[in-house]
Design a protein around this motif. Structure first.
Motif, PDB file in Angstrom:
ATOM      1  N   THR A 190       4.542 -10.874   1.536  1.00 57.89           N
ATOM      2  CA  THR A 190       5.313 -10.221   2.594  1.00 57.89           C
ATOM      3  C   THR A 190       4.592  -8.969   3.078  1.00 57.89           C
ATOM      4  O   THR A 190       4.265  -8.088   2.279  1.00 57.89           O
ATOM      5  N   VAL A 191       4.340  -8.887   4.358  1.00 57.54           N
ATOM      6  CA  VAL A 191       3.690  -7.720   4.951  1.00 57.54           C
ATOM      7  C   VAL A 191       4.768  -6.711   5.344  1.00 57.54           C
ATOM      8  O   VAL A 191       5.637  -7.006   6.170  1.00 57.54           O
ATOM      9  N   ILE A 192       4.717  -5.531   4.756  1.00 58.29           N
ATOM     10  CA  ILE A 192       5.721  -4.506   5.061  1.00 58.29           C
ATOM     11  C   ILE A 192       5.415  -3.836   6.391  1.00 58.29           C
ATOM     12  O   ILE A 192       6.299  -3.636   7.220  1.00 58.29           O
TER      13      ILE A 192
ATOM     14  N   THR B  49       6.107  -9.367  -2.230  1.00 57.40           N
ATOM     15  CA  THR B  49       4.892  -8.629  -1.901  1.00 57.40           C
ATOM     16  C   THR B  49       3.778  -8.876  -2.907  1.00 57.40           C
ATOM     17  O   THR B  49       4.006  -9.177  -4.075  1.00 57.40           O
ATOM     18  N   LYS B  50       2.552  -8.733  -2.411  1.00 61.67           N
ATOM     19  CA  LYS B  50       1.338  -8.735  -3.233  1.00 61.67           C
ATOM     20  C   LYS B  50       0.498  -7.537  -2.790  1.00 61.67           C
ATOM     21  O   LYS B  50       0.694  -6.990  -1.708  1.00 61.67           O
ATOM     22  N   GLY B  51      -0.464  -7.160  -3.607  1.00 66.62           N
ATOM     23  CA  GLY B  51      -1.284  -5.995  -3.285  1.00 66.62           C
ATOM     24  C   GLY B  51      -2.341  -6.304  -2.251  1.00 66.62           C
ATOM     25  O   GLY B  51      -2.770  -7.442  -2.077  1.00 66.62           O
TER      26      GLY B  51
ATOM     27  N   VAL C 142       3.964  -3.583  -4.651  1.00 66.38           N
ATOM     28  CA  VAL C 142       4.538  -4.611  -5.516  1.00 66.38           C
ATOM     29  C   VAL C 142       5.503  -3.989  -6.518  1.00 66.38           C
ATOM     30  O   VAL C 142       6.688  -4.328  -6.569  1.00 66.38           O
ATOM     31  N   VAL C 143       5.012  -3.072  -7.334  1.00 63.89           N
ATOM     32  CA  VAL C 143       5.811  -2.566  -8.443  1.00 63.89           C
ATOM     33  C   VAL C 143       6.741  -1.447  -7.976  1.00 63.89           C
ATOM     34  O   VAL C 143       7.960  -1.519  -8.161  1.00 63.89           O
TER      35      VAL C 143
ATOM     36  N   LEU D 182      -1.761 -13.933   6.856  1.00 63.05           N
ATOM     37  CA  LEU D 182      -1.001 -15.074   6.356  1.00 63.05           C
ATOM     38  C   LEU D 182       0.001 -14.530   5.339  1.00 63.05           C
ATOM     39  O   LEU D 182      -0.285 -13.563   4.648  1.00 63.05           O
ATOM     40  N   GLU D 183       1.159 -15.142   5.242  1.00 63.98           N
ATOM     41  CA  GLU D 183       2.190 -14.641   4.328  1.00 63.98           C
ATOM     42  C   GLU D 183       2.706 -15.770   3.433  1.00 63.98           C
ATOM     43  O   GLU D 183       3.452 -16.626   3.886  1.00 63.98           O
ATOM     44  N   THR D 184       2.251 -15.757   2.192  1.00 60.99           N
ATOM     45  CA  THR D 184       2.805 -16.633   1.166  1.00 60.99           C
ATOM     46  C   THR D 184       3.517 -15.730   0.172  1.00 60.99           C
ATOM     47  O   THR D 184       2.865 -15.098  -0.670  1.00 60.99           O
TER      48      THR D 184
END
Length: 796
Positions: free
Chosen positions: A661-663, A731-733, A544-545, A720-722
């Protein structure tokens, strides 16, 4: 470049770092052997509470091969308490007493394993032998071991200058819980406990320091999750400028939170190197790790839930005590995580939460994977299970009736989170993740599965629970990207890596922006000489950061590439595309220039340049989120329980998660698998056992049970991607989500399995080890009345 990425973001790219790791070429701190290095062993207290009356080190000093023995009396101005690493948020009515440890004990011993002396010798063997010669005269005190009694008026004081063992007191509330309770059709009250465990990383802590008097420079290799903040603390303590101190966090064999701490060894080893003019090395052994490295968990909760007849949550009240151990250098991160995470993905209109933090004579508590979030999830999910049982509802149905809908974001819970910002959910897929997990586990058809598996004499149950994880908190991270004349791309960032696949996922972000392959991106992490601004790897914040700082820097480099390429090819920048390490004209790929040539041209050695021109294809960017993102998911599992032995086998484990978002799906799944393994250990196997004198009874892997490969089932995952609305990548952790809800799911499934044999049995304590589950079964009235299964294991 779109939020979802391009060629590489979202792809299952093989990990760049694996070749080094699998062939033994990756460097860990243990591999660092400066010429002439001396080695350290610490003399540690076996007692958890007492007063050091005398410390005789003369025999150790005289031992052949010993170069120095340091005690508190030798430290001079270094002998001062450490800093509070994470101050608490500015909450109304907050009470917080900060107490931190000295590098070496001067008089008062407050937990087992506190260091009394440091032996520096030619080898670790010599240092260990000399440590055995140190004689410590300790006056033992009555220890504070029982968390439930730590705050009693007559409990022994751990810090004499305080009127009690209260370290902190925090209350947060919204709405009117008392009114909600009065209107409820059902109110349930329970007492829950969640006990202590360790991080259990493969690699223990280690520090190597080398002082170069001629260069007036200190180099330190450290197994830390926060090389830049630790560098800053060490430089200040030793009277050096930050530019004089280089900290390197190479490959780290597991962090899980404890390695975010600042430890006395991280200042003592560099100080000793300066004093002796030689490199100095210390590697923690496994026994030391049970006392000298921080731990987590240890909470007692008195919680209740008020619900309407249809299962709607009207309010929740939770009063708990949190065990800080002997000191509280990490502030209130863990109990605030518990307080906030308890609310989960549910509408809770009325909430009252109050916690007190207690000092005890146990090792210090700081975050371990989940960092208090698992406690909050356990309380809420257990309360929902009990409420469903009381109302005659299916556990899944009561969750359906309470989850926050997709049209309700952003959702503000009205209390403050650990990042000093309101607890707000930016986005999520709570309904969708629940339904997908229910579908995958076959919840509707499970009765048939139950009959099939129970044919072997065991009983079978299913569990489905939800969670929300606060991730990606600030303050910020940064990154620098450079295209080098040879065409390779170099990325430097301040965060370290402990197995999360940063060398690959970070490279994928860069590769998409500037048209190279991820394998062409050389990633440097955790070296303060390469990048010296940032905070560290913790709280599921790397992608994320740091990821968004990398994204911003990559876009800046992309702009420079297009500008220089447009000039070289005499076209408009909009007519160019970046691919295969070159800038080329769309529709005419033969008209191209490679990135290496552009990098050379961007650094002219002769001639004038336009005012404001920056040399090179390089950019540095930073990203700091306004507040943390929130990931979410649902765990579902099927267990088989042998009622005679109380052994539990997990037959299936399903994780539906949403980390935005999945990297890289493979890396995300690996993070989930590792988290679930840790969660299974927390739920069923791992427990630190303290005797009545405060000593740890099981400080080895012979007695402290970590789950093995045979205990962790194959894990089925669904993505799932929100996308998060708080950062450009969306992105989220994901680093802790696998661990957080496991205990709650485990307890629900085991209760479901035993519903016919021991109806009404409640699992309220974690870990629920085979021994604990055996005791619960034997104490159950129906079991005692003779309705337990026959000796074959089948239900009678």
């Amino acid at each position: 470049m779109s939020r979802a990425g391009g060629t590489w973001v979202g792809a299952r790219v093989p990990r760049n770092e694996d070749a080094r790791l699998l062939t033994g070429r990756a460097q860990f701190v243990e591999d660092v052997e400066p010429p002439g290095a001396l080695h350290v062993a610490f003399v540690r207290s076996d007692l958890p509470a007492g007063r050091l009356r005398r410390l005789d080190v003369e025999s150790a000093r005289a031992h052949p091969g010993v170069h120095a023995v340091f005690t508190a009396d030798d430290l001079g101005p270094l002998l001062r308490p450490g800093a509070v690493l994470v101050p608490p948020p500015p909450l109304e009515g907050l009470v917080f007493h900060a107490r931190t440890a000295l590098p070496l004990v001067r008089d008062r011993i407050r937990h087992q394993g506190e260091a009394l002396a440091m032996i520096v010798a030619e080898s670790r063997y010599v240092a260990e032998d000399a440590a055995q010669l140190v004689e410590a005269d300790i006056e033992p005190f009555d220890p504070v071991v029982d968390l439930g009694r730590a705050l009693d008026d007559d409990a022994p004081r751990i810090h004499d200058d305080l009127p009690s063992n209260l370290a902190a007191h925090v209350r947060q509330a919204k709405g009117d819980y008392a009114a909600a309770r009065a209107q409820a059709d059902l109110v349930l009250e329970r007492r829950f406990s969640y006990d202590r465990g360790i991080g259990g990383a493969i690699e223990n802590r280690a520090v190597v320091a080398a002082w170069d008097a001629r260069a007036d420079r200190l180099e330190v290799w450290d197994t830390t999750q926060a090389p830049i903040p630790v560098r800053n603390v060490v430089a200040a303590a030793l009277g050096l400028s930050e530019s004089q101190v280089r900290f390197i966090a190479p490959f780290v064999g597991g962090g899980f939170g404890p390695k975010i701490m600042f430890y006395p060894e991280e200042i003592l080893i560099p100080w000793a190197s300066i004093q002796l003019g030689r490199p100095v090395k210390w590697v923690e052994d496994r026994y030391e790790n049970f006392f000298a490295t921080t731990q987590e968990r240890g909470q007692l909760h008195e919680a209740e839930i008020a619900v309407a007849r249809d299962g709607r949550i009207l309010g929740v009240r939770d009063i708990f005590i949190h065990d800080s151990g002997a000191y509280d250098p990490y502030g209130l991160t863990i109990p605030i995580n518990t307080q906030c995470t308890l609310l989960g993905p549910y509408r809770v209109p009325n909430y009252e939460s109050e916690f007190r933090v207690a000092f005890t004579n146990k090792p210090i508590v700081t975050p371990v994977r989940g960092a208090g979030r698992q406690h909050g999830v356990f309380i809420m999910e257990r309360l929902l299970d009990l409420a469903a049982r009381g109302l005659g509802l299916d556990p899944v149905e009561i969750r359906r009736r309470n989850v926050i809908g997709s049209d309700e974001f952003p959702y503000n819970h009205g209390i403050m989170y650990q990042d000093f910002a309101p607890l707000r959910y930016d986005s999520g897929s709570y309904e969708a993740s629940l339904e997908e997990a229910v579908r995958l586990v076959g919840h509707e058809t499970f009765p048939r599965e139950r009959e099939r598996v129970q044919a072997d004499g065991r009983v079978v149950g299913v569990g489905v629970v939800n969670y929300v994880e606060g991730t990606g908190i600030g303050p910020y991270e940064g990154a620098r990207i450079t295209v080098e004349p040879g065409g390779t791309v170099r990325l430097a960032t301040g965060v370290g890596t402990q197995g999360q696949g940063h060398f690959t996922s970070f490279a994928q972000i860069v590769a998409d922006a500037i048209g190279v392959k991820p394998s062409d991106v050389r990633v440097v992490t955790g070296d303060t000489s390469d990048f010296h601004w940032g905070t560290g790897t913790f709280a599921s914040r790397g992608a994320v950061v740091a990821g968004n700082a990398i994204h911003a820097a990559a876009l800046s480099v992309r702009e420079k590439i297009l500008k220089h390429a447009a000039e070289a090819l005499e076209v408009d920048p909009d007519d160019l595309e970046l691919a295969e390490g070159a800038a080329r004209v769309r529709g005419a790929p033969d008209l191209s220039v490679d990135l290496g040539a552009l990098a050379v041209n961007a650094n002219p050695l002769r001639g004038a340049v336009e005012p404001g021109t920056e040399p090179g294809l390089e950019a540095t960017s930073y990203f700091g989120p306004p507040y943390g993102t929130t990931a979410n998911g649902t765990h579902a599992l099927v267990v088989a329980v042998d009622p005679e032995t109380a052994m539990v086998e997990i037959l299936r484990y399903i994780v539906v998660h949403d980390c935005g978002t999945v990297i890289n799906p493979t890396i995300v799944e690996g993070q989930i698998h590792g988290g679930v393994a840790a969660g299974i250990g927390n739920a069923f196997y791992e427990e630190l056992v303290f005797d009545e004198f405060g000593g740890t009874s099981n400080a080895s892997f012979m007695d402290y049970l970590l789950p093995t490969s045979t205990d962790v089932p194959p894990i089925e995952t669904a993505h799932l991607e929100t996308p998060s609305t708080l950062n450009p990548l969306g992105t989220k952790g994901v680093g802790e989500g696998g661990a957080i809800p496991v205990a709650a799911a485990f307890a629900q499934a085991v209760e479901d399995a035993l519903a016919d044999i021991a109806p009404g049995l409640e699992i309220l304590d974690i870990p629920c080890s085979p021994g604990r589950l055996f005791e619960l079964l034997r104490a159950h009235p129906k079991w005692c009345a003779g309705s337990r299964p026959a000796s074959s294991g089948g239900a009678s």
